[in-house]
Design an enzyme around this catalytic site. Structure first.
Site, PDB file in Angstrom:
ATOM      1  CE  LYS A 219      -3.523  -2.133   3.157  1.00 59.01           C
ATOM      2  NZ  LYS A 219      -4.554  -2.214   3.905  1.00 59.01           N
TER       3      LYS A 219
ATOM      4  CG  PHE B 216     -13.544   1.694   7.631  1.00 56.36           C
ATOM      5  CD1 PHE B 216     -13.212   1.151   6.269  1.00 56.36           C
ATOM      6  CD2 PHE B 216     -14.764   1.306   8.416  1.00 56.36           C
ATOM      7  CE1 PHE B 216     -13.667  -0.145   6.363  1.00 56.36           C
ATOM      8  CE2 PHE B 216     -14.982   0.270   8.460  1.00 56.36           C
ATOM      9  CZ  PHE B 216     -14.623  -0.699   7.180  1.00 56.36           C
TER      10      PHE B 216
ATOM     11  CE1 TYR C 122      -9.543  -2.224   1.018  1.00 56.75           C
ATOM     12  CE2 TYR C 122      -8.634   0.586  -0.197  1.00 56.75           C
ATOM     13  CZ  TYR C 122      -8.612  -1.267   0.164  1.00 56.75           C
ATOM     14  OH  TYR C 122      -6.991  -0.844   1.243  1.00 56.75           O
TER      15      TYR C 122
ATOM     16  NE  ARG D 183      -6.116 -13.827   5.023  1.00 55.65           N
ATOM     17  CZ  ARG D 183      -6.914 -12.636   5.330  1.00 55.65           C
ATOM     18  NH1 ARG D 183      -6.882 -11.506   4.949  1.00 55.65           N
ATOM     19  NH2 ARG D 183      -7.324 -12.731   5.961  1.00 55.65           N
TER      20      ARG D 183
ATOM     21  CB  THR E 178      -6.593  -5.621  10.192  1.00 61.64           C
ATOM     22  OG1 THR E 178      -6.942  -6.500   8.999  1.00 61.64           O
ATOM     23  CG2 THR E 178      -6.939  -4.705   9.127  1.00 61.64           C
TER      24      THR E 178
ATOM     25  CG  ASN F 120      -3.455  -2.590   7.191  1.00 58.36           C
ATOM     26  OD1 ASN F 120      -2.649  -2.066   5.895  1.00 58.36           O
ATOM     27  ND2 ASN F 120      -4.495  -3.194   7.751  1.00 58.36           N
TER      28      ASN F 120
ATOM     29  CD  GLU G  17      -8.442  -9.315  -3.068  1.00 50.33           C
ATOM     30  OE1 GLU G  17      -9.556  -8.575  -2.080  1.00 50.33           O
ATOM     31  OE2 GLU G  17      -7.559 -10.269  -3.099  1.00 50.33           O
TER      32      GLU G  17
ATOM     33  NE  ARG H 154      -2.162  -6.055   7.292  1.00 55.44           N
ATOM     34  CZ  ARG H 154      -2.943  -6.418   6.685  1.00 55.44           C
ATOM     35  NH1 ARG H 154      -2.989  -7.627   7.731  1.00 55.44           N
ATOM     36  NH2 ARG H 154      -3.742  -7.013   5.871  1.00 55.44           N
TER      37      ARG H 154
ATOM     38  CG  HIS I 289      -5.699  -6.108   0.309  1.00 61.14           C
ATOM     39  ND1 HIS I 289      -6.567  -6.380   0.955  1.00 61.14           N
ATOM     40  CD2 HIS I 289      -5.018  -6.665  -1.314  1.00 61.14           C
ATOM     41  CE1 HIS I 289      -7.387  -7.271   0.363  1.00 61.14           C
ATOM     42  NE2 HIS I 289      -6.986  -7.818  -0.629  1.00 61.14           N
TER      43      HIS I 289
END
Length: 138
Positions: free
Chosen positions: A11, A59, A51, A87, A93, A114, A128, A104, A117
């Site tokens: 990100k 948010f 998203y 993950r 998260t 964070n 995705e 993270r 993704h």
């Protein structure tokens, strides 16, 4: 375990802090292979689709603003049990709740910023990957 593919986004906060290479190294050192990679500046349309499950939440606008503020790195990782492995490497998260040694915990700023993704299941990974890499043949 099957060979799987997972979408990973490094990100904007991580790209801005120049930790992209360190993050990729963590995936590769854990037996995952980068099979596609690109740096992109996300437009609002792509952000809204990515998203969509959060549309209507308080948010949502903050997420859109964040993911579109500067370039990110999108990649497809492949390996045995890749989705679960990625993950686990990413961690919780919320960086404050993430385990020591996870991406993270090391690089995350807060729950929104964070750093990474990743797809959460095979169906999400397929969707995705198709969204972020329409040119990638599967």
């Amino acid at each position: 375990m099957d060979i799987e593919k997972s979408l990973v986004l490094i990100k904007p906060d991580a790209v801005e802090r120049h930790v992209t290479g360190k993050i990729i190294d963590l995936y590769e050192s854990n037996g995952l292979r980068v099979i596609a990679l690109k740096m992109v500046r996300v437009n609002e349309e792509l952000a809204r689709v990515h998203y969509a499950e959060h549309d209507g939440k308080v948010f949502f606008d903050e997420l859109l603003k964040y993911i579109t503020r500067s370039p990110l790195v999108a990649m497809i990782l492949e390996g045995q049990g890749a989705i679960e492995k990625v993950r686990k490497i990413n961690g919780n998260t919320n960086p404050e709740m993430a385990e020591y040694g996870t991406i993270r915990k090391k690089f995350g700023v807060n729950k929104t910023e964070n750093s990474v993704h990743a797809s959460d299941c095979r169906e999400s990974a397929q969707k995705e990957i198709n969204l972020w890499f329409p040119e990638f043949e599967q």
